[in-house]
Design a protein around this motif. Structure first.
Motif, mmCIF file in Angstrom:
data_model
loop_
_atom_site.group_PDB
_atom_site.id
_atom_site.type_symbol
_atom_site.label_atom_id
_atom_site.label_comp_id
_atom_site.label_asym_id
_atom_site.label_seq_id
_atom_site.Cartn_x
_atom_site.Cartn_y
_atom_site.Cartn_z
ATOM 1 N N PHE A 1 0.842 -0.746 -0.104
ATOM 2 C CA PHE A 1 0.146 0.091 0.300
ATOM 3 C C PHE A 1 0.507 1.161 0.103
ATOM 4 N N THR A 2 2.240 1.134 0.868
ATOM 5 C CA THR A 2 3.043 2.379 0.808
ATOM 6 C C THR A 2 3.333 2.821 -0.753
ATOM 7 N N GLY A 3 3.690 1.435 -1.855
ATOM 8 C CA GLY A 3 4.742 1.487 -2.846
ATOM 9 C C GLY A 3 3.213 2.001 -3.962
ATOM 10 N N TRP A 4 2.499 1.986 -3.415
ATOM 11 C CA TRP A 4 1.348 2.532 -4.367
ATOM 12 C C TRP A 4 0.704 3.997 -4.613
ATOM 13 N N LEU A 5 0.556 3.823 -2.418
ATOM 14 C CA LEU A 5 0.625 5.265 -2.485
ATOM 15 C C LEU A 5 1.985 6.792 -2.821
ATOM 16 N N ASP A 6 2.929 6.218 -2.652
ATOM 17 C CA ASP A 6 3.911 6.831 -3.783
ATOM 18 C C ASP A 6 4.304 6.649 -5.228
ATOM 19 N N GLN A 7 3.314 5.624 -5.189
ATOM 20 C CA GLN A 7 2.761 5.886 -6.971
ATOM 21 C C GLN A 7 1.947 6.564 -7.642
ATOM 22 N N ARG A 8 0.906 6.435 -6.793
ATOM 23 C CA ARG A 8 -0.151 6.494 -6.501
ATOM 24 C C ARG A 8 -0.539 7.894 -7.188
ATOM 25 N N LEU A 9 0.012 8.907 -5.930
ATOM 26 C CA LEU A 9 -0.102 10.489 -5.626
ATOM 27 C C LEU A 9 1.041 10.654 -6.175
ATOM 28 N N VAL A 10 1.204 11.255 -7.328
ATOM 29 C CA VAL A 10 2.627 11.573 -7.787
ATOM 30 C C VAL A 10 2.313 13.321 -7.956
ATOM 31 N N SER A 11 1.330 13.817 -7.953
ATOM 32 C CA SER A 11 0.490 15.146 -7.959
ATOM 33 C C SER A 11 1.374 15.324 -6.653
ATOM 34 N N GLN A 12 2.478 16.814 -6.760
ATOM 35 C CA GLN A 12 1.811 17.909 -5.311
ATOM 36 C C GLN A 12 0.925 18.157 -5.105
ATOM 37 N N LEU A 13 0.019 18.559 -5.678
ATOM 38 C CA LEU A 13 -1.488 18.809 -5.235
ATOM 39 C C LEU A 13 -3.036 19.216 -5.803
#
Lengths: 354, 800
Positions: B475-487
């Motif tokens: 999940f952590t990895g996935w989050l890092d990947q999916r939430l690529v935008s800063q805003l």
């Protein structure tokens, strides 16, 4: 919140049949307009809503019969109740609308209701063209000219019933009270009140057994006010009678917990000329009661208006004409005997189980 | 006579307070574990049912516009055409610093049963209070406190049936807070509404049936099933322990029974007395256990609440009500467990010859035949468990696999341990070592119940923690990947969105539209996203399976990406064709993971989406920027965007992680609890054995082993058994984890989690179980080391 409480409020305010705890409302009208004997009614503007008045209704009853002579009655009512004296677009409207519809046969009685708030188009009344509606129930003017209420199409439906009728007025509108200013208590509470009691009607009733073609006569009441109640009045009995000679009689009796009832009547000659009668001229005496919903309700009446040599007996077409809605009351057709014959409608509120 | 017999029975406990304590504590702990899980489960269910019943909108069919909110006119138009519908407006708002889920119902037309507040409460409200500004809103008491000092809110009324963080109000109030401008999310179809869709009246509206909204409840069901599985496990462990303690209570007192019978107490009376005693003890210990369970549940419930709230947005109050239901079930477990356990003991007393020797060790020596029978039963359970997911689908099959696996492994344990010990004996050199192995084997039957509990606890621990860690890592990895935008920024309207993009173009590195349509995919609610061609997707989007050139196909408009849920549900693989709408079919170019999302989802190249769905709302955007803080501030000033419309990635990630961290805190806590109960069971068994083992220990002592040496050997034995049990528990736990990740999770959520192994965790667990064994052995060993030599001598002098 609860529609029951809401309907209660609407109904109590609208019918002037206050339960004791509620009497205060009718006598106070902060911010709302107050009927005045000086102001004259103007049409068609006054057919539309008056959001600055607390309560208002478009109330139509009809005595109908089919080809076999079987009697029926229908009721179509749209109430408006204002929480504040203005109208606004959208959800912020403080206007609340309640529709009641009834259909009575000698054996059965059907009732339905609809609730809506103003401002969103779900319910309302417009004057040009004239239309009063809530959901798919409507009272729509079909008059090509003249007063918009001269011809109407009317429809409503509910579980087990529906009706679709056309109405044609044969006489002009009739103001009640003094030029439409109708006093409701000795203390002077009053409303604006006018009627169209001269409708010829035809149309179709839809019953569980199938459609029935009917004809008959109808009576429209228009009334609005902000303070119709006196503190000690706790219910009313109201009649609208079509006599066979073409005359009409409107009468009501506001029951008072602490004294004699307040009565009022308007005799309407066959040509449409009204004669208003003040408190006490009309007497309404219950003769027999029927147990409806646990309360004894008068379903046979003696009506006397000596000034017109009138002595009538009313018998309910169906003693169980109980509008079993969130706030219940009795409303149904009656047959007239005595000094005159005819048909009419009787409404009784404020009869509660002991 | 009866009085004397009673005195004799009771005096045993007086003389052996430790035995009495272990009996009560064992029963109480088992009951506590069971009732704690039940309490949490019952509370979660009750609150959830309350929340659902109140909102119960899932039980209505609805009309909604897949492209977004519908205008108010649509509602009025439908009502005027005879459609009995009631509007619903939903949304999130940041009130103060509280993130609140708003539910706006038309208090006039909504079904009365679904309105919040009880009738008495509603009676006290006047229509003016409800419908005139500021209006009223119903919230949970906690939320009411949290929102107390915020200005401009409706009058808040506490309603305990509401979940925290949710505000239910009249649609007019919701419209004001959400600034929805009359927009409506959906229309509930009331009783008497027509079938089908309104057609030309409102062509954009689609009908969503109850089933499709039940997806969320399927997730919740899965959470409850997880808890139920834990409940069943604790039940099994609890029964093992109760069985063990009661069995011991009988065996320890065989001499007393024999003496009582010998001096003339009728059998029937003895049995009656024992029965009464057991019921009394079970009630006493059960009561204690319920109290303990309540405390445990109360301590864990805030985490459960947080879990449900985070996972499903449908939260439960963080407080615990005492429910007679689970209390009764706890007492029932204690009683039934004790009675079942006592049956065997009572039976053996009934059959006991009047003048038989006490044979206190008889229970500890199980026949080879019964061991075989038990192992056979274990094997059957194991096979049945394995067969379940092959023969049947659904969550139940997954749980059958888990149950069969655990119980089967537990029942096989004595046989496997016996074999291991035999192997040890075969390898042993020297008399002491040979005696050690042989004696350990001979002790096995007496310890087997306790060891089985340990096995269950260990296996669960391995399984659940493997699952949790795998989940967290993925999940952590996935989050890092999916939430690529800063805003992330949401425009209030199409026009504003247009202006926003123009304004952002020179100021941001990239603007990534997050535009989607809600549209049924294969008959269930789904969503189709359109994305632009940008390197971040190619490098960050986690693909589970793909064709050879997924991104090339994708951006050429020759392929679509679908989420794992859709792939699983419709059995789609890369290369297969997927139908995204009437007459719109694309090959699947890749499948991506999409954790926690119940809905099917597809992603297409944005131009393609705009062609197929020109009506797609163009409001949400992800923004790549070096300075999210500054840009957010500027956006706020330039566009007056409320903070709720601006989400910065850091906090989003933190919130998401926090949710998933909490999700399994409860599981972890219960794990530790189970392990300690199992440790306690070993202690009890060892204590009892040690008091009976004098005759076995006396000969080696007489042959020259010192008491200290014997004590060391006893400690070693305890450690060896724990280590062997762990060796069997580890593979069992891993298979359990696999079944949780690959069977149960897929059945419940529609997505499969990759399994990661954490050997460091196993070492830690091994250390824990050895420590538990050490602690359990400590008391009996210390007692052995201090045993007066004369006691050893007595063994040879008399029969005790």
């Amino acid at each position: 919140m609860n529609a029951d409480r809401l309907a209660l409020l609407l109904w109590l305010a609208a019918s002037a049949a206050s339960a004791q705890g509620f009497a205060g409302l009718g006598t106070e009208a902060e911010g709302f307009a107050i009927p005045s004997p000086e102001a004259a009614l103007t049409f068609p503007a006054d057919h539309g809503p008056h959001p600055d008045f607390r309560i208002e209704w478009w109330y139509l009853t009809a005595n109908l019969s089919d080809a076999n002579g079987t009697d029926y009655g229908i009721q179509w009512t749209l109430f408006r109740s204002a929480l504040a004296p203005f109208e606004a677009d959208g959800w912020d409207s403080p206007q609340i609308w309640l529709g009641n519809a009834g259909l009575t046969t000698p054996e059965a009685h059907f009732a339905a209701e609809r609730l809506a708030r103003g401002g969103i188009g779900q319910a309302g009344v417009t004057t040009a063209p004239f239309e009063a509606w809530i959901d798919d129930w409507h009272m729509t003017s079909t008059a090509p000219s003249g007063d918009p209420l001269d011809s109407l199409s009317l429809a409503a439906n509910g579980e087990g019933f529906a009706y679709d009728l056309t109405l044609q007025a044969t006489r002009p509108l009739v103001p009640q009270g003094i030029d439409g200013y109708s006093v409701k208590s000795p203390e002077g509470q009053a409303s604006y009140y006018y009627s169209q009691p001269f409708y010829e009607i035809e149309g179709t009733l839809s019953l569980p057994s199938g459609p029935v073609e009917v004809t008959g006569q109808g009576w429209l009441d228009r009334e609005y006010s902000s303070q119709p109640l006196s503190e000690t009045q706790d219910g009313w009995d109201w009649i609208s009678l079509h006599l066979d000679g073409g005359e009409k009689l409107m009468g009501f009796r506001l029951r008072d917990r602490e004294g004699a009832p307040f009565t009022s009547a308007t005799w309407i000659a066959a040509d449409g000329t009204p004669t208003p009668y003040p408190n006490g001229a009309l007497t309404m005496t219950p003769l027999e009661t029927t147990d409806v919903n646990g309360a004894p309700i008068p379903t046979q009446w003696q009506i006397d208006l000596p000034a017109q040599s009138l002595s009538l007996r009313l018998d309910a077409l169906n003693p169980n004409s109980w509008m079993d809605l969130t706030f219940p009351y009795w409303e149904g057709p009656v047959t007239i005997s005595g000094s005159h014959t005819g048909k009419g409608y009787l409404e009784m509120t404020g009869y509660t189980a002991p | 006579m009866r009085r004397a017999a009673l005195a004799a029975l009771v005096s045993h406990w007086r003389r052996q307070p430790l035995q009495f304590f272990t009996l009560i504590a064992g029963l109480a702990l088992a009951t506590a574990l069971w009732s704690a899980v039940q309490a949490i489960n019952a509370e979660a269910r009750r609150s959830y049912a309350a929340a659902e019943g109140m909102l119960g909108l899932g039980s209505y069919e609805t009309l909604a516009d897949p492209a977004g909110r519908m205008p108010l006119e649509t509602f009025a138009r439908l009502r005027r055409a005879g459609w009995q519908v009631s509007p619903v407006l939903e949304g999130r708002a940041l009130l103060g610093n509280q993130r609140i889920e708003l539910l706006g119902l038309d208090f006039i037309s909504a079904p009365q049963a679904n309105l919040p507040g009880n009738p008495q409460l509603r009676e006290t409200l006047s229509p003016n209070e409800i419908f005139l500004p500021p209006g009223i809103a119903f919230v949970a008491p906690d939320t009411q406190r949290a929102l107390r000092d915020i200005a401009g809110l409706p009058h808040l009324i506490a309603d305990t049936s509401l979940p925290p963080g949710r505000l239910v109000t009249d649609i007019a109030v919701a419209d004001r807070i959400l600034e929805a401008g009359g927009g409506i999310d959906s229309l509930i179809l009331l009783k008497g509404a027509p079938d089908g869709t309104p057609g030309a009246l409102a062509p954009q509206l689609q009908r969503f049936d109850r089933q499709s909204q039940g997806e969320i409840s399927r997730l919740t069901d899965s959470f409850h099933l997880n808890l139920t599985a834990f409940g069943l496990l604790s039940f099994a462990v609890g029964l093992f322990i109760v069985h063990g303690t009661i069995g011991l209570a009988f065996e320890q007192r065989r001499p007393v029974f024999r003496t009582l019978r010998a001096v003339g107490l009728p059998l029937r009376e003895l049995l009656g007395l024992l029965m009464a005693e057991i019921i009394l003890l079970a009630l006493l210990a059960g009561g204690l256990g319920i109290l303990l369970g309540y405390l445990i549940a109360a301590a864990l419930l805030p985490d459960v609440a947080a879990t449900l709230r985070g996972l499903y947005g449908a939260s439960i109050p963080g407080s615990l009500a005492f429910d007679p239901g689970w209390a009764a079930s706890g007492l029932g477990v204690a009683l039934i467990g004790a009675l079942v356990a006592a049956t065997h003991g009572l039976n053996s007393i009934r059959k006991m010859p009047l003048l038989a020797s006490a044979r206190p060790r008889a229970w500890a020596v199980a026949s080879t035949a019964s061991l075989r029978r038990q192992a056979l039963a274990g094997l059957v359970l194991l096979l049945a468990g394995i067969a379940a997911p092959i023969l049947a689908d659904g969550l139940l099959a997954g749980f059958a696999l888990m149950g069969g696996l655990l119980l089967g492994a537990a029942l096989l344990l004595p046989l496997v341990l016996g074999a291991a010990l035999s192997a040890g004996a075969a390898l042993a050199r020297g008399p002491v070592a040979q005696w050690f192995w042989a004696d350990t084997r001979q002790q096995l039957p007496g310890l087997s119940l306790a060891l089985m509990s340990l096995l269950l606890a260990l296996a669960t621990n391995v399984g659940v923690s493997t699952m949790v860690s795998s989940f967290r890592l993925t999940f952590t990895g996935w989050l890092d990947q999916r939430l690529v935008s800063q805003l992330y920024v949401t425009a209030p309207s199409e026009a504003e969105g247009e202006r926003l993009r123009a304004w952002l173009a020179p100021r941001a590195e990239a603007i990534l539209p997050i535009w989607k349509v809600d549209t049924p995919l294969y008959g269930t609610p789904g969503e189709i996203y359109g994305i632009v061609d940008h390197q971040v997707y190619r490098s960050h989007w986690p693909l589970l399976a793909s064709s050879d050139t997924p991104w090339e196909d994708f951006y050429a408009g020759r392929g679509t990406l679908i989420n794992e849920q859709l792939a699983y549900r419709e059995d789609l693989s890369p290369g297969d064709s997927v139908t995204l709408g009437p007459g719109w079919t694309l090959p699947v170019s890749a499948i991506y993971s999409d954790y926690g999302n119940p809905a099917g989802q597809a992603i297409v190249h944005l131009p393609l989406l705009l062609t197929q769905h020109p009506e797609v709302p163009r409001l949400r955007h992800g923004i790549l920027t070096e300075d999210p803080e500054g840009l957010a501030r500027a956006l706020h000033e330039e566009f007056g965007l409320p903070r709720a419309n601006l989400i910065d990635n850091g906090s989003l990630k933190a919130i998401s992680l926090q949710i998933f961290e909490r999700t399994f805190t409860v599981t972890g806590a219960l794990n530790v609890l189970t392990l300690s109960v199992a440790g306690f069971a070993i202690l009890t068994a060892l204590l009892t054995l040690s008091s009976m083992r004098l005759p076995q220990l006396a000969p080696p002592w007489a042959l020259g082993l010192t008491r200290a040496q014997l004590a060391r050997l006893e400690t070693l034995r305890s450690l060896a058994l724990a280590a062997l049990t762990f060796a069997l528990a580890l593979p069992t736990g891993l298979v359990l984890a696999w079944s949780l990740l690959a069977v149960v999770n897929v059945e419940a959520f529609g997505w499969r989690l990759p399994m990661f192994l954490f050997p460091a965790q196993w070492l830690w667990l091994l250390a824990l179980s050895l420590i538990a064994a050490l602690l359990a052995a400590y008391l009996p060993v210390r007692r052995l080391a201090r045993t007066d030599p004369s006691q050893f001598l007595k063994v040879f002098a008399d029969e005790r």
